[in-house]
Design a protein around this motif. Structure first.
Motif, PDB file in Angstrom:
ATOM      1  N   GLY A 218       0.820  -1.195   0.000  1.00  0.00           N
ATOM      2  CA  GLY A 218       0.000   0.000   0.000  1.00  0.00           C
ATOM      3  C   GLY A 218       0.857   1.249   0.000  1.00  0.00           C
ATOM      4  O   GLY A 218       1.988   1.249   0.484  1.00  0.00           O
ATOM      5  N   MET A 219       0.310   2.327  -0.537  1.00  0.00           N
ATOM      6  CA  MET A 219       1.038   3.598  -0.574  1.00  0.00           C
ATOM      7  C   MET A 219       1.329   4.122   0.831  1.00  0.00           C
ATOM      8  O   MET A 219       2.282   4.857   1.043  1.00  0.00           O
ATOM      9  N   CYS A 220       0.493   3.734   1.807  1.00  0.00           N
ATOM     10  CA  CYS A 220       0.654   4.247   3.167  1.00  0.00           C
ATOM     11  C   CYS A 220       1.536   3.367   4.038  1.00  0.00           C
ATOM     12  O   CYS A 220       1.743   3.667   5.217  1.00  0.00           O
ATOM     13  N   ALA A 249      -4.979   7.958   2.846  1.00  0.00           N
ATOM     14  CA  ALA A 249      -5.866   7.170   1.984  1.00  0.00           C
ATOM     15  C   ALA A 249      -5.014   6.158   1.231  1.00  0.00           C
ATOM     16  O   ALA A 249      -4.294   6.518   0.290  1.00  0.00           O
ATOM     17  N   ASP A 250      -5.071   4.905   1.642  1.00  0.00           N
ATOM     18  CA  ASP A 250      -4.171   3.895   1.085  1.00  0.00           C
ATOM     19  C   ASP A 250      -4.624   3.443  -0.301  1.00  0.00           C
ATOM     20  O   ASP A 250      -5.807   3.343  -0.581  1.00  0.00           O
ATOM     21  N   VAL A 251      -3.637   3.180  -1.141  1.00  0.00           N
ATOM     22  CA  VAL A 251      -3.873   2.699  -2.504  1.00  0.00           C
ATOM     23  C   VAL A 251      -2.910   1.552  -2.767  1.00  0.00           C
ATOM     24  O   VAL A 251      -1.736   1.620  -2.388  1.00  0.00           O
ATOM     25  N   VAL A 253      -0.289  -0.790  -4.600  1.00  0.00           N
ATOM     26  CA  VAL A 253       0.804  -0.515  -5.532  1.00  0.00           C
ATOM     27  C   VAL A 253       1.611  -1.800  -5.738  1.00  0.00           C
ATOM     28  O   VAL A 253       1.716  -2.628  -4.839  1.00  0.00           O
TER      29      VAL A 253
END
Length: 283
Positions: A218-220, A249-251, A253
């Motif tokens: 995740g991006m976070c 806000a996780d995305v 990846v």
């Protein structure tokens, strides 16, 4: 005993995730995965050459009706059209090697390219008169595709169709010669990854003792690290991350990673820490 290999320094999330010694949690997971894989039987590497690209390179349509007709298998040959026949030729790979293959005739090539049809013309209220593609001609050419042996130049039929502004290019080699890619089934005996651990999405390269692969994260998720744990009969790859901070806000990846083994891989299986499946190189 398993051996965890260190490598790169810590830092901010890079383009390539650095590797580091396996965390205690990852070591525990690797042992559990190894036991589950052995219990199920270490899968053998797949045999044959696999087609990673579509059988219809750059397939595109001008209208929804054309696209739906193709998917439904409503493809006919116009009367009196001479499509020609196959014969023999070869597949040329990027490393300079090649293999001789039989060229599929146009009709079976179309059938294999369409695959299992899904007829939703009625559901989309497309009248039968418009839910069809009529082939008006074909000639033999080549196409560039990706395979388990790397990039390849293969024979392909280029079909023209009524009302279609561009040709339909179809790989003209049977699935016996270029096998369709089948995703391995995750081991049902394995629980989901524990919080803080990461799964390997795919293996992209094996180079002696170096394994290149793609990690899903995740991006976070901070402090990303790639890990490998070695056993005598297999190796387990994946990764880990640090505690996630709130307010982000996780995305999802996918990022590349490289780990180095204590010795060349040899015939050992590369196993995903997330699913327990055997991974083979795929770009």
């Amino acid at each position: 005993m398993p051996v965890a290999r260190p490598t790169a320094p810590r830092g901010a999330v890079p383009t390539q995730i650095p590797s580091a010694p396996a965390t205690p949690a990852f070591l525990d997971r690797a042992r559990v995965v190894a036991e589950a894989v052995r219990a199920a039987g270490i899968p053998k590497p797949p045999e044959g050459i696999f087609l990673y690209s579509s059988r219809t390179p750059d397939l595109a349509f001008d209208t929804t009706e054309q696209k739906v007709a193709w998917g439904a298998g409503h493809v006919t040959i116009a009367p009196d059209v001479q499509l020609g026949s196959g014969g023999t030729t070869r597949i040329d790979f990027g490393d300079g090697s090649s293999i001789a293959v039989s060229v599929l005739d146009p009709r079976p090539a179309l059938t294999e390219a369409i695959g299992t049809p899904y007829d939703n013309c009625g559901q989309l209220a497309i009248p039968a008169s418009k839910c069809k593609l009529t082939i008006t001609g074909a000639f033999l050419r080549t196409a560039e595709v990706d395979t388990s042996n790397g990039p390849a130049t293969v024979p392909a039929w280029s079909f023209t169709a009524k009302g279609l502004s561009r040709p339909i290019v179809v790989v003209a080699v049977s699935t016996a010669a270029l096998r369709p890619l089948v995703e391995p089934v995750p081991l049902s005996t394995l629980a989901k990854l524990e919080p803080g651990l990461l799964g390997a999405e795919r293996l992209t390269r094996i180079d002696g003792s170096a394994l290149s692969f793609i990690l899903v994260h995740g991006m976070c998720e901070p402090d990303l690290r790639a890990h490998v744990v070695e056993f005598e009969d297999l190796v387990v790859i994946g990764g880990s991350h640090g505690p996630v901070q709130g307010g982000c806000a996780d995305v999802g990846v996918s990022s590349p990673a490289v780990v180095t083994l204590a010795k060349p891989l040899g015939d050992r299986a590369v196993i995903s820490a997330a699913t327990g499946v055997r991974l083979t190189p795929r770009n």
